[in-house]
Design an enzyme around this catalytic site. Structure first.
Site: not given
Length: 396
Positions: A118, A185-186, A341, A369
């Site tokens: 996120g 990711s985050w 990605d 991703h």
């Protein structure tokens, strides 16, 4: 170590290496020029490139195809079956925020903490399946304002460093001396920030879809770069904002995601979220995209994500996470990155790899991703299996 999945090609490897001293990806045969679909090749099989680093580039030193095949045969790369938590609860971390947490797998196993993306995405049951439940004590938690944590979609007292402190509070609450850190990711951003703040509490790090929260990464995704690949997904995102505010989409959406009108918030949240979900897979996943229609999910996802991005991740500088690699250079780490990605393009993983050549770097050539893409999921499971083997042998 820099690795990608193996792709067969003809010709002399010795001759090829002799004439190509820089890092490379061998040319694909004609039948493989299109993106690969499904599990038609053994998951978790990699081509290994051992790299020596200098200040400007990676130089190819060795090509070890047989070594990579041996690794794929040695470690399981299939997701584990669904399991239920054996304990769960809520931890009050501030006067405002309370976090949902859960544990599954082996209560006496090696602890691993899963850091979701996120920010604002929350965890899901499928996150448990990357880990062997007989070996790992699997800890999941929803970050501030996300998932089951309360208050929902709350931005107050919600910064990167609040989350770093929360991870420590959860570790102490669960009486865990040290643990493995897993984030994508985050979650990779947060994993780096946490590990650099508390390196003595980390036994190993697995990162996926590297996001360093630099301006060029945000500009790529939110200011038109990724639109060149997904123009059909971009136009609804763009058209929601009046033309006179399109000089900065993050700021324009921030205004609407914090509107006094909840209908405006929900509309902006759904469009913001759907844009990201439509770009998260190499081959678009319709079920995944439908999550953007969920008011509860999209509001937390969009509000919290935008809040972090408009504040530049609350990092003191854009190079914060690269500048502090020395603090964690000694920790066994693997980076898994999808070649295609679009959300977190490979330039960030490559920059991290150059700053941290000691970390193993695996590039998945037929993936975007999402952690749920077959090649990425296989690599993540195999990496956890490799860590498991090292821990059992005492080598980690």
């Amino acid at each position: 170590m820099f690795t990608t999945l193996p792709i067969p090609f003809s010709g002399s490897i010795t001759k090829f290496l002799a004439t190509n001293s820089r890092s490379f990806v061998p040319p694909l045969p004609p039948r493989l020029h299109l993106p690969l679909r499904g599990n038609h090749r053994p998951p978790g099989t990699y081509r290994s490139l051992s790299c020596a680093e200098n200040n400007s580039s990676s130089t190819l030193q060795q090509y070890s195809y047989m070594e990579s095949l041996k690794e794929s045969q040695e470690y399981n790369s299939n997701l584990y079956p669904h399991i239920e938590p054996y304990s769960s609860g809520f931890l009050k971390v501030s006067d405002i925020h309370t976090l949902y947490w859960e544990q599954s797998g082996n209560p006496n196993g090696h602890p691993v903490v899963f850091l979701h993306g996120g920010p604002g995405a929350g965890t899901s049951a499928s996150n448990r399946c990357f880990f062997d439940p007989e070996f790992y004590r699997i800890i999941l938690f929803d970050q501030r304002g996300a998932g089951k944590s309360t208050p929902h979609a709350c931005l107050e007292e919600n910064t990167t460093w609040d989350l770093v402190d929360d991870i420590e509070k959860l570790r102490e609450h669960l009486e865990i001396p040290e643990w493995q850190v897993f984030g994508g990711s985050w979650g990779s951003t947060l994993a780096l920030a946490y590990s650099q703040s508390h390196p003595d509490k980390v036994t190993g790090i697995i990162l996926r879809g590297i996001f360093l929260l630099r301006k060029k990464e945000l500009d790529w995704f939110y200011e038109g770069g990724a639109a060149a690949i997904f123009p059909d997904a971009w136009e609804p995102f763009r058209d929601f904002i009046p033309e006179n505010e399109r000089d900065n989409f993050i700021v324009a959406y921030n205004k609407r995601l914090n509107s006094d009108d909840i209908d405006v918030q929900n509309s902006a949240a759904k469009i913001w979220t759907t844009w990201e979900l439509m770009t998260a897979h190499l081959m678009q996943n319709e079920e995944h995209i439908k999550r953007g229609e969920d008011d509860n999910f999209s509001l937390a996802f969009a509000r919290i994500e935008n809040h972090y991005f408009v504040n530049k991740g609350f990092l003191p500088s854009s190079s914060q996470l690269l500048d502090n690699v020395d603090k964690i250079r000694h920790i066994k780490t693997v980076i898994v990155q999808g070649r295609y990605d679009v959300c977190c393009p490979m330039m960030s993983a490559w920059d991290l790899h150059k700053a941290w050549p000691e970390a193993e770097f695996k590039v998945i050539p037929d993936a975007g991703h999402s952690a749920n893409e077959p090649g990425i999921a296989a690599a993540l499971v195999a990496t956890n299996e490799k860590f498991k083997s090292l821990l059992r042998s005492g080598a980690a």
